[in-house]
Design a protein around this motif. Structure first.
Motif, PDB file in Angstrom:
ATOM      1  N   ALA A  69       0.931  -1.250  -0.014  1.00 33.11           N
ATOM      2  CA  ALA A  69      -0.149  -0.104  -0.158  1.00 33.11           C
ATOM      3  C   ALA A  69       0.820   1.186  -0.008  1.00 33.11           C
ATOM      4  O   ALA A  69       0.551   2.302  -0.778  1.00 33.11           O
ATOM      5  CB  ALA A  69      -0.854   0.066   1.135  1.00 33.11           C
ATOM      6  N   GLN A  70       1.868   1.305   0.686  1.00 34.33           N
ATOM      7  CA  GLN A  70       2.868   2.403   0.829  1.00 34.33           C
ATOM      8  C   GLN A  70       3.492   2.586  -0.438  1.00 34.33           C
ATOM      9  O   GLN A  70       3.530   3.756  -0.961  1.00 34.33           O
ATOM     10  CB  GLN A  70       3.939   2.087   1.785  1.00 34.33           C
ATOM     11  N   VAL A  71       3.831   1.505  -1.107  1.00 33.25           N
ATOM     12  CA  VAL A  71       4.675   1.737  -2.306  1.00 33.25           C
ATOM     13  C   VAL A  71       3.453   2.119  -3.455  1.00 33.25           C
ATOM     14  O   VAL A  71       4.110   3.238  -4.336  1.00 33.25           O
ATOM     15  CB  VAL A  71       5.197   0.297  -2.780  1.00 33.25           C
ATOM     16  N   LEU A  72       2.478   1.570  -3.576  1.00 30.51           N
ATOM     17  CA  LEU A  72       1.151   2.230  -4.494  1.00 30.51           C
ATOM     18  C   LEU A  72       0.911   3.664  -4.187  1.00 30.51           C
ATOM     19  O   LEU A  72       0.875   4.408  -5.236  1.00 30.51           O
ATOM     20  CB  LEU A  72       0.122   1.289  -4.328  1.00 30.51           C
ATOM     21  N   ASP A  73       1.024   4.127  -2.986  1.00 30.21           N
ATOM     22  CA  ASP A  73       0.750   5.364  -2.689  1.00 30.21           C
ATOM     23  C   ASP A  73       1.716   6.286  -3.120  1.00 30.21           C
ATOM     24  O   ASP A  73       1.534   7.355  -3.596  1.00 30.21           O
ATOM     25  CB  ASP A  73       0.488   5.628  -1.122  1.00 30.21           C
ATOM     26  N   LEU A  74       2.886   5.832  -3.044  1.00 26.89           N
ATOM     27  CA  LEU A  74       4.094   6.678  -3.376  1.00 26.89           C
ATOM     28  C   LEU A  74       4.077   6.722  -4.938  1.00 26.89           C
ATOM     29  O   LEU A  74       4.240   7.753  -5.614  1.00 26.89           O
ATOM     30  CB  LEU A  74       5.425   6.069  -3.015  1.00 26.89           C
ATOM     31  N   TYR A  75       3.783   5.491  -5.726  1.00 26.12           N
ATOM     32  CA  TYR A  75       3.671   5.476  -6.987  1.00 26.12           C
ATOM     33  C   TYR A  75       2.829   6.646  -7.435  1.00 26.12           C
ATOM     34  O   TYR A  75       3.039   7.466  -8.475  1.00 26.12           O
ATOM     35  CB  TYR A  75       3.526   4.341  -7.556  1.00 26.12           C
ATOM     36  N   ARG A  76       1.423   6.634  -7.013  1.00 28.54           N
ATOM     37  CA  ARG A  76       0.501   7.327  -7.419  1.00 28.54           C
ATOM     38  C   ARG A  76       0.819   8.740  -7.150  1.00 28.54           C
ATOM     39  O   ARG A  76       0.596   9.942  -8.107  1.00 28.54           O
ATOM     40  CB  ARG A  76      -0.855   6.988  -6.809  1.00 28.54           C
TER      41      ARG A  76
ATOM     42  N   ASN B 186      11.654  -2.539 -10.614  1.00 30.24           N
ATOM     43  CA  ASN B 186      11.828  -3.168  -9.129  1.00 30.24           C
ATOM     44  C   ASN B 186      10.602  -3.735  -8.474  1.00 30.24           C
ATOM     45  O   ASN B 186      10.660  -4.048  -7.393  1.00 30.24           O
ATOM     46  CB  ASN B 186      12.330  -1.766  -8.018  1.00 30.24           C
ATOM     47  N   LYS B 187       9.760  -4.200  -9.434  1.00 34.68           N
ATOM     48  CA  LYS B 187       8.509  -4.783  -9.107  1.00 34.68           C
ATOM     49  C   LYS B 187       8.874  -6.279  -8.254  1.00 34.68           C
ATOM     50  O   LYS B 187       7.841  -6.693  -7.521  1.00 34.68           O
ATOM     51  CB  LYS B 187       7.600  -5.006 -10.130  1.00 34.68           C
ATOM     52  N   ASN B 188       9.731  -6.896  -8.810  1.00 34.16           N
ATOM     53  CA  ASN B 188      10.002  -8.261  -8.202  1.00 34.16           C
ATOM     54  C   ASN B 188      10.954  -8.388  -7.180  1.00 34.16           C
ATOM     55  O   ASN B 188      11.456  -9.505  -6.879  1.00 34.16           O
ATOM     56  CB  ASN B 188      10.618  -9.151  -9.401  1.00 34.16           C
TER      57      ASN B 188
ATOM     58  N   PRO C 267      12.988  -7.648   2.073  1.00 33.67           N
ATOM     59  CA  PRO C 267      12.538  -6.172   2.923  1.00 33.67           C
ATOM     60  C   PRO C 267      13.460  -4.964   3.180  1.00 33.67           C
ATOM     61  O   PRO C 267      12.886  -3.904   3.027  1.00 33.67           O
ATOM     62  CB  PRO C 267      12.000  -6.782   4.110  1.00 33.67           C
ATOM     63  N   VAL C 268      14.631  -5.339   3.152  1.00 28.65           N
ATOM     64  CA  VAL C 268      15.723  -4.121   3.544  1.00 28.65           C
ATOM     65  C   VAL C 268      15.833  -3.518   2.112  1.00 28.65           C
ATOM     66  O   VAL C 268      15.896  -2.079   2.221  1.00 28.65           O
ATOM     67  CB  VAL C 268      16.792  -4.622   4.006  1.00 28.65           C
ATOM     68  N   GLU C 269      15.657  -4.049   1.171  1.00 25.98           N
ATOM     69  CA  GLU C 269      15.952  -3.482  -0.153  1.00 25.98           C
ATOM     70  C   GLU C 269      14.814  -2.591  -0.598  1.00 25.98           C
ATOM     71  O   GLU C 269      14.699  -1.587  -1.195  1.00 25.98           O
ATOM     72  CB  GLU C 269      16.427  -4.583  -1.323  1.00 25.98           C
ATOM     73  N   ILE C 270      13.615  -3.388  -0.098  1.00 23.61           N
ATOM     74  CA  ILE C 270      12.401  -2.647  -0.534  1.00 23.61           C
ATOM     75  C   ILE C 270      12.251  -1.226   0.210  1.00 23.61           C
ATOM     76  O   ILE C 270      11.753  -0.126  -0.215  1.00 23.61           O
ATOM     77  CB  ILE C 270      10.913  -3.454  -0.193  1.00 23.61           C
TER      78      ILE C 270
ATOM     79  N   LEU D 141      14.315   1.400  -1.202  1.00 24.33           N
ATOM     80  CA  LEU D 141      13.867   1.876  -2.588  1.00 24.33           C
ATOM     81  C   LEU D 141      12.477   2.718  -2.139  1.00 24.33           C
ATOM     82  O   LEU D 141      12.538   3.851  -2.763  1.00 24.33           O
ATOM     83  CB  LEU D 141      13.151   0.488  -3.309  1.00 24.33           C
ATOM     84  N   VAL D 142      11.913   2.617  -1.131  1.00 20.70           N
ATOM     85  CA  VAL D 142      11.007   3.435  -0.393  1.00 20.70           C
ATOM     86  C   VAL D 142      11.299   4.739  -0.067  1.00 20.70           C
ATOM     87  O   VAL D 142      10.920   5.851  -0.399  1.00 20.70           O
ATOM     88  CB  VAL D 142      10.127   2.688   0.456  1.00 20.70           C
ATOM     89  N   ASN D 143      12.683   4.802   0.583  1.00 16.33           N
ATOM     90  CA  ASN D 143      13.071   5.882   0.969  1.00 16.33           C
ATOM     91  C   ASN D 143      13.548   6.805  -0.080  1.00 16.33           C
ATOM     92  O   ASN D 143      13.514   7.886  -0.162  1.00 16.33           O
ATOM     93  CB  ASN D 143      14.200   5.759   2.004  1.00 16.33           C
ATOM     94  N   LYS D 144      14.055   6.021  -1.099  1.00 13.69           N
ATOM     95  CA  LYS D 144      14.554   6.743  -2.466  1.00 13.69           C
ATOM     96  C   LYS D 144      13.403   7.525  -2.998  1.00 13.69           C
ATOM     97  O   LYS D 144      13.605   8.574  -3.500  1.00 13.69           O
ATOM     98  CB  LYS D 144      15.416   5.868  -3.287  1.00 13.69           C
TER      99      LYS D 144
END
Length: 119
Positions: free
Chosen positions: A7-14, A43-45, A49-52, A55-58
């Protein structure tokens, strides 16, 4: 990926797509949208969790850059000086306090649309 991470990734994407569509210049707008879509597809695959989280922070930093760019590119050209207050979060400050920098943006004489930033 956990549901909250998804959900956090999708919110950031939008949010990144929504903000990038505010660029007035067609080339900036289409480049930003294309780059955001490509980066998220690339990066969808990712499963780690650490890498995710990295990427979220970036993506959060990139979203702030987009927002900052939108603020500065939409200034009226007739202004000769604009005072910006920018918060500089510096980890070396005691107790993680932030301080405010004063910056002055001035129009460069003889150069249409060119600006100089002085701190």
């Amino acid at each position: 990926m956990a549901a909250s991470s998804r959900a956090q990734v999708l919110d950031l994407y939008r949010a990144m797509l929504r903000e990038s569509k505010h660029f007035s210049a067609y080339n900036y707008r289409t480049y930003a949208v294309r780059r955001i879509r490509d980066a998220f597809r690339e990066n969808k695959n990712v499963k780690d969790p650490v890498e995710i989280q990295a990427l979220v922070n970036k993506a959060k930093r990139d979203l702030e850059i987009i927002r900052r760019q939108l603020c500065t590119c939409c200034l009226p050209s007739h202004l000769s000086e604009v005072i910006f207050l920018t918060t500089n979060l510096n980890s070396e400050l005691p107790e993680g306090r932030s301080h405010v920098l004063m910056s002055r943006l001035t129009t460069v004489p003889g150069a249409a649309g060119a600006h100089r930033l002085s701190v």
